[in-house]
Design an enzyme around this catalytic site. Sequence first.
Site, PDB file in Angstrom:
ATOM      1  N   LYS A  13      88.819  18.913   2.015  1.00 36.13           N
ATOM      2  CA  LYS A  13      90.099  19.168   1.353  1.00 36.13           C
ATOM      3  C   LYS A  13      91.149  18.123   1.730  1.00 36.13           C
ATOM      4  CE  LYS A  13      90.621  23.382   2.887  1.00 36.13           C
ATOM      5  NZ  LYS A  13      89.356  23.483   3.669  1.00 36.13           N
ATOM      6  N   ARG A  88      94.930  32.141   2.446  1.00 34.30           N
ATOM      7  CA  ARG A  88      93.679  32.302   3.189  1.00 34.30           C
ATOM      8  C   ARG A  88      92.974  33.620   2.878  1.00 34.30           C
ATOM      9  NH1 ARG A  88      92.473  28.757   7.170  1.00 34.30           N
ATOM     10  NH2 ARG A  88      94.100  27.311   7.865  1.00 34.30           N
ATOM     11  N   ARG A 122      83.763  14.858  12.732  1.00 31.07           N
ATOM     12  CA  ARG A 122      85.067  14.473  12.199  1.00 31.07           C
ATOM     13  C   ARG A 122      85.959  13.890  13.283  1.00 31.07           C
ATOM     14  NH1 ARG A 122      88.013  19.022   8.885  1.00 31.07           N
ATOM     15  NH2 ARG A 122      87.878  20.121  10.898  1.00 31.07           N
ATOM     16  N   ARG A 152      89.340  17.015  17.185  1.00 29.75           N
ATOM     17  CA  ARG A 152      90.068  18.243  17.407  1.00 29.75           C
ATOM     18  C   ARG A 152      89.311  19.152  18.364  1.00 29.75           C
ATOM     19  NH1 ARG A 152      91.670  20.443  11.487  1.00 29.75           N
ATOM     20  NH2 ARG A 152      90.928  22.332  12.543  1.00 29.75           N
ATOM     21  N   ARG A 163      84.739  29.845  12.547  1.00 30.46           N
ATOM     22  CA  ARG A 163      85.652  29.520  11.446  1.00 30.46           C
ATOM     23  C   ARG A 163      84.978  29.685  10.096  1.00 30.46           C
ATOM     24  NH1 ARG A 163      87.182  23.690  13.168  1.00 30.46           N
ATOM     25  NH2 ARG A 163      88.129  23.575  11.100  1.00 30.46           N
TER      26      ARG A 163
END
Length: 211
Positions: A13, A88, A122, A152, A163
């Site tokens: 995204k 969400r 990532r 992260r 998640r």
Amino acid sequence: MNIVLLGAPGAGKGTQASMIEERFHLVHISTGDIFRANIKGSTPIGKVAKSYIDAGKLVPDEVTCDIVKDRLAADDVKSGYMLDGFPRNLFQAAELDRFAHIDLCINIDVDVSLLLDRICGRRVCSCGESYHVSTLNGATACKKCGGTLYQRDDDNPETVGKRLDTYFNETAPLVEYYKNQGKLFTVKSGKQPPEEVFAVIAAELERRSGK
């Protein structure tokens, strides 16, 4: 045009939002960025959100909705925006419909088997750009601003699994929600380069905007 970006963690995204913003001049609104800005600025809403976060609790839907509503009242979004990370769940989607008009929901659909590798590989920059170790060739600096890339804390297998579970339980039902409204556009994003995925999205945005 006002857009909701939908997709599981690791779907891409952020990458697509960056390209959409540059091409179509829509403001990219990340819920995480809004929270951080309000908390850093010690705004009334930010102080409420911080009180929950400091206590190790989830920020209630009502507070999240208030923060987004406040952001959408700013002048810079009058010509169009993209919401990334909001809504969400179905409650947030219904509340969003009360204070904003959404023209399109872009759902980036990725096979679950690909998501874990995408997220754990990532690397991100403080400016918002995102990369994958497979394409960096050892580089540690952001191509956009030169900032140092980092991983992260929550981009690890255990946290990612949680998640993904949360996404499929709470957020995935929004696909049907926007489909029923006639606003859903789903693009398959498997192993295709981001540029190919963007080409499909851009064609749809051009078609809808009449450009």
